[in-house]
Every structure is written in structure tokens, then in C-alpha cells.
Enzyme design. Sequence first.
Site, short mmCIF file in Angstrom:
data_model
loop_
_atom_site.label_atom_id
_atom_site.label_comp_id
_atom_site.label_asym_id
_atom_site.label_seq_id
_atom_site.Cartn_x
_atom_site.Cartn_y
_atom_site.Cartn_z
N LYS A 75 4.71 0.26 0.96
CA LYS A 75 3.52 1.10 1.00
C LYS A 75 3.82 2.34 1.82
CE LYS A 75 0.75 -1.95 -1.04
NZ LYS A 75 -0.03 -1.69 -2.29
N GLU A 124 4.48 5.13 -6.73
CA GLU A 124 3.39 4.46 -7.43
C GLU A 124 2.05 5.01 -6.97
OE1 GLU A 124 3.87 0.26 -7.49
OE2 GLU A 124 1.73 -0.16 -7.44
N ASP A 135 4.70 3.14 -2.74
CA ASP A 135 3.35 3.03 -3.31
C ASP A 135 2.37 3.73 -2.39
OD1 ASP A 135 0.89 2.26 -4.30
OD2 ASP A 135 1.30 0.10 -4.26
N GLY A 173 -0.15 -9.55 -7.66
CA GLY A 173 -0.70 -9.78 -6.32
C GLY A 173 -2.16 -10.14 -6.47
N HIS A 227 1.27 -4.62 -12.56
CA HIS A 227 0.72 -4.79 -11.22
C HIS A 227 0.38 -6.27 -11.04
CE1 HIS A 227 -3.15 -4.89 -8.74
NE2 HIS A 227 -2.21 -4.58 -7.89
N GLU A 286 5.63 -7.33 -10.78
CA GLU A 286 5.44 -7.40 -9.33
C GLU A 286 5.25 -8.86 -8.91
OE1 GLU A 286 2.21 -5.01 -7.88
OE2 GLU A 286 2.96 -5.09 -5.81
N ASP A 303 -2.67 -3.95 -15.59
CA ASP A 303 -3.37 -4.94 -14.78
C ASP A 303 -4.07 -5.88 -15.76
OD1 ASP A 303 -4.75 -5.15 -11.70
OD2 ASP A 303 -5.89 -6.04 -13.35
N ASN A 348 -0.98 4.30 -3.22
CA ASN A 348 -2.37 3.85 -3.43
C ASN A 348 -3.37 5.00 -3.55
OD1 ASN A 348 -1.22 1.20 -1.71
ND2 ASN A 348 -2.60 0.74 -3.40
N GLU A 370 -2.50 0.29 -12.25
CA GLU A 370 -3.34 -0.83 -11.84
C GLU A 370 -4.81 -0.44 -11.81
OE1 GLU A 370 -1.73 -1.02 -7.52
OE2 GLU A 370 -3.78 -1.73 -7.35
#
Lengths: 403, 403
Positions: free
Chosen positions: B191, B245, B219, B324, B322, B353, B295, B221, B272
Site C-alpha cells: 500500500k 493499482e 496500491d 481479500g 481483487h 490476489e 471483483d 486506493n 475492484e
Amino acid sequence: MNPDPDYSAAYVVLHTDEGMEGHGFCFTIGRGNEVCVAAIEAYAPLVEGTDLDLGDLGGFARRLLHDSQLRWLGPEKGAVHMAAAAIINAAFDLAGKIAGKPVWRLLAEMTPEQIVDLADWRYLTDALTPDRALDLLREAVPGRAARTADLLERGYPAYTTTPGWLGYTDDKLGRLAREAVADGFTQIKLKVGADLDDDVRRLRLAREAVGPDVRIAVDANQRWDVAPAIEWMEALKPFDPYWIEEPTSPDDVLGHAAIRRGVSPVKVATGEHIANRVIVKQMLQAEALDVLQIDACRVAGVTENVAILLLAAAFGVPVCPHAGGVGLCEAVQHLSMFDYVAVSGSTENRVIEYVDHLHEHFEDPVRMSRGHYSAPAAPGMSTQMKAASLAAYAHPHGEVWRS
Amino acid sequence: MNPDPDYSAAYVVLHTDEGMEGHGFCFTIGRGNEVCVAAIEAYAPLVEGTDLDLGDLGGFARRLLHDSQLRWLGPEKGAVHMAAAAIINAAFDLAGKIAGKPVWRLLAEMTPEQIVDLADWRYLTDALTPDRALDLLREAVPGRAARTADLLERGYPAYTTTPGWLGYTDDKLGRLAREAVADGFTQIKLKVGADLDDDVRRLRLAREAVGPDVRIAVDANQRWDVAPAIEWMEALKPFDPYWIEEPTSPDDVLGHAAIRRGVSPVKVATGEHIANRVIVKQMLQAEALDVLQIDACRVAGVTENVAILLLAAAFGVPVCPHAGGVGLCEAVQHLSMFDYVAVSGSTENRVIEYVDHLHEHFEDPVRMSRGHYSAPAAPGMSTQMKAASLAAYAHPHGEVWRS
């Protein structure tokens, strides 16, 4: 696309300790209204019991919109965004009432710096920076007083969708179209896209009814893919349609751009279902539309619409708000009037949609005169429904539902 | 951007008269989960008591998505779309259980015609027609058996986000990065976007830990506007980041395209939070990304993801899901495995992922082996949580909430 609308609204009232109220809502077409209610209730802990700083309504809106857990359901789109619109508009209705001003005037009397601070600039700066927006607003300051006087005298131009719903008989269409012209409207709108032969006949009939000088817009409500949109409009071109509205998905920036190239000189209009300012930005960057149709209650209310009006002005694209629904005419007039006085400075090629229904439920309904919206004088955003209407139509215990 | 996730899910169970169950959910990060629940309940009248034709799951999905009153809250985005995902995925879980097959195999054994019929082609035909999709699928048929055998033997490649969360100490980051490589992963993810100096230090440390040959994705976000994204990535380039990302708004097709041009040779990945196939289509048309991250639960479940996989294959863009969240690893593996066997026919530059949490709550959790997802063998979509977990975590009466 919308065969069975059951006009509904998720309604918000903000109360102050001093007994003032701000009213706002988002408009739905029936089932699903309760999803917007749930979203409004999800925001409630961010609103109830807080101090509302009337000098920082942009900050108030950003606190709602940046809440990370609720943002996850968008980001900035769908039910949570419509809910935010209802709350943010209620805050502006409240601010107008406290200031004793209609919201169009409240906004139009702000300094350029105050206006720029209302917007959320995240994701916009590749197209428009706050500094460039300030320049635009400052250029408009000297003309504000003259345009305010003009607005109070003439009102803001409108067009009417009343003649053009699908399902009307040809006689009714012709009669309503002639009545619209007699009422002073210089533009009408017809729904299209269900059946091409019907559309050709209806558009011919409407053109015969209104003559060559009245603009006839057509509205497909997202029905087509790119190629069918271009083909369909080719068949309607002999009747000189002014714009084609929502030819395809409101998310499809590149699709709208391709359609615009394909249907020229017919203009392309869209916006009532555009989710947020990021899609608007791209519609402008991609030269995907000729007319931007903002909605008061789908993007995040006044504050996001301020950003959108600034974007449109920077790209020189006229804004012609979507209205109708529940109370949208009442709400959007404030945005267009603010735009005229303090942002774009023009009403050229700009018209607010007018639909003649449900105004009887509002405390301060729109007033039309010779095809123009008269500028509201009452404090607030004209978004307050009558107490009797709220009580009668409240779901599920109002008397209308019980009977 | 997501400082306080409280991993949650709106959970659907479909029951048949014969006692079979299909389980699906959409993932949220806390408050607002109840908005998705309300949206699921709004769809319930379209599902409860109906005959589910397992040979027409595309038709089932379209009936939900084309409901005009609920579509108004999108269209096809936000809470109503996430709710549709939960229901549609539950229907596929059910279909897999009835067929006695994992969903990846259920899909991969369909004829090209059956697969094409799952998708909703509205708004896609300027980029991909059903006929062209059929061609793609037919070309892949001869290799299906060999790729299925390969998948069962090797599994599907994965990458891990475990080392890279913000807030870990440098020691922990280095240790987890080394562990990931030892576990067989050839790509990790960090991140970024909170503090540039921190990111430079963390990325240097990660690069030192994994060596030159392991890919390091980063990433953001959605944190940046276009220009800051390009500037920030310029500072990280010395450490050879593989992809950036979500550099900006997931709605910003043109912004991603500009960033992609600006950060090359670093790749751009997003998806995502992409609302639907119309945005995906444009991302591909605009050459806005190098890697598409689907996603399972944000677009409308399996059916819309089938359309998206076909689009990606047609444009030659690899899909790296994506995962998690809550159960996303369990769900997306079926989509990638179907893609490998029957659509793109490749795992080159494709990784799912992997995040190592919450698997203990699932009946058929993902199984990892040497950095690969092992192909699920149990019937269904691996989306069924354990009854004990459902009972304990149910809001608000489960024991976890009561305590």
C-alpha cells in the site's frame, strides 16, 4: 426503460435547536425508496447532534462524502450518493431559511472563494483547478447585479416535456404541443426509442404542430447501444430534432462521444443519471455532449452541482437541468439561477426542464410565466413539502397508503 | 482512504423446496452494510417463490438488473448492484451444488452459446458483439481439457498483499516479504500514498528483501489526482514497481489513461471499485490499464463478470482479480479458473490476489500451494460460511455483537 414509475422520495428534515427546519429529498420511482431511506439513516450519526457551520457547508458535505465506510458503497454513486444529496440539499434549505434568502441568491452572493470552497476538488484538477475556477467566478462578479435584476424581471427560460410522453394519442400529442407553444415555450421534448415507426409519426406530427422555429428535443432514456442510436436518429433527422437525450448508458463517456460524432448536427444531451462529477468531467474532456443535464438529487446535492457548474462553464457547455420527478423543478431552478448570476453569466441555449405535476405538494412551488421559471423569493431551496402531503403520503402509515 | 475497515458482509441464502442452499454475499467495510441488506430485501420479491431455471441463469440475472424501479438507484452501480451480486452469486453457488460441480467447472463446461447467454450485452456492442465473443470462446474449446488438467495439477498463480499494509514496522515488512518469497509467491503488493518518504523507504526495503526478480505491485486506493499520481510514481520508479493499482477514481477512465501514459513502463491496474461492465469497456477502449482487477461482489456477480472476462480477452488485457475482504478469495478463484480454461486460455501475467484472513469462517476455504490457488473440488462457489460463524457474527444478535 421506466415503464412503471411510482414517484417516490426519501425525505429528510434537519432540525435546529432554535426550531428551524431544512428539507431535502432524493427522488425514486418506487421500490428501492427504502434503500435510500436506509442510506440516509446510515449517515444520520454524522449529522444528528453536530454543529452545522453555515459558513462551511462544503466541509459539511465532505465529511459525509469522505466517510470511508459509507464511501465503500459507491464510491460517490448509487443509493449512498442520493442519500447524501437529500441531506446536503436539506442543509442548504436550512441555510437559506436562516439567512432569509432563496438558495440561488444565497449562492450568488457568496464570494468566489466561498463558492470554490463548496466543491470537492478531488479528481477534478486535471480538467479544472480551484485557481482557474476562481478566475471564472471573479470575471462574473461585475455582472452579478445586472443579471440578478434581469432574472427577477424575466425569469429563467424553460422547456416542457408535457406533450411528449409515450402512450399519448396523436391527437393529445398535437394538442399539448400547440398548447405549449401558446404558453410561451420555445422548446418541447418527446420520448422516443420504443418503436421507430411510431417515433417518426409522432415527431412529424409534433413538428407540424409547433412549426419550424420551436425546438423539439427527443429523449431515449438510455435505451440504445452506440450504433442503434446513430441509426435511429438518422431516421428522425428530417424533423430537425434539437437534441437526443440519454441515447445510451449514463456511464458511457466514450459511447456518448461516438454518438455525438454520428448524429451531428443533432446535439447530444445527458446527465440526469450521471453518478458524479468525475463522469461529468470526462464527458466534457471527451467532447461527448453538447448539453449537460444536471440533477439536483443524484449527485451529492448543491455542493457537487457547484463543482459541475464550474466544470461546464470552464468547458463552455450549457447546463439544462433535468426536472420533473418529485420536486426536481423546485430544486434545480436554484442551481440554474445561481449559474446565470455568478458562474456562466448566460442563459443562451440554456433551459430548465418543466413538467407540470406534483407542484401542489410543495410549500413554495415553481411559478411559470410565459415559458420561464420566475425566480423564487422565499427563503430556502423550495424543497419543503406541505405538512399535509407529508402526512398523507408517508409510507406505510399515511392515509394514502392505508386506503 | 480506508482507515477503519470493519469487515462485514450482507449475506444471502437461497433455499429450494428440495432443501438445497445457495450462499452469496457482498462485502462492505462496516457501516452501510445495512444499506446492502435493504437492497437485497428490495430484490427479494423478484426471487422468493420463483422457479429458478438453472439453464437460464443469465435470464435470472437480467430479471433482477432490468427491474426498472430498482435500476433507478444505479443504474447498475452502488448498493443495488452489490445486492444483485450477492443474489446472483448465491444462484451460481446453488447451481454448482445441484450440478455437483465447483462453479469454475460448471462455467468451463458450458457451450460457447451458453456462456454468451449469461452476459447482458446491452451497452457493449460497440466494443464486443456476442458473435465475436462466440468466436473467442469457440477458439478456446479444443484446449479446455488440457488446461483443466494443468489447472488441477498446478493450480492458479497468486500474489500476496500480506507484507504490504500501511502501519507495519520496517522489520515486519521485510520479514513478511521474505516469507512470501519463501512461500513461493513471485509477486507481493505494498500500500502506498500516505507519505512519499515513507513509501520510498518501504519500497526500497521490500526490494532489498525480495531481490530483483520478484514483482512488487503498489496500491494507492484511489488517493490521487492525475498529476500527483504521475509525480509520486516517478519517485518510486528506482525500485521497479510492477503496477500502480487504483491511482485515482475508479470512474475516471480518461484519468487512468493519462496516468498510464505518464507512469510507463510501470503498469496501471484497477477494477475492484469499477461499478459495472460499461466502465470496464471504456477502460479497455481508452487503453487506460494494463491489468484488469475484477471483483466478485461489486459488479453483478458471475454473469457480469463473464461479460467482463470476455471483454478483457477480446482486448488482450490480463485479469488479476481483487481479493481479500470477506470471502473474495473464495469467490474470485472460480472466475479466474473459468477464464483460464474457457476464455483467455492463459495464465501468463495473471495472478489472483491472496490475503490470509477470514478463511477460517468458510466451509470450503481456499487452499494455497507454492504461491498458487489449488482448484476447488467441492460443488458450489466456495461462498458458504460455516453455520457457527454465521450465528456468532450475525448482526445484531450474534454472540460476538452481544459481547
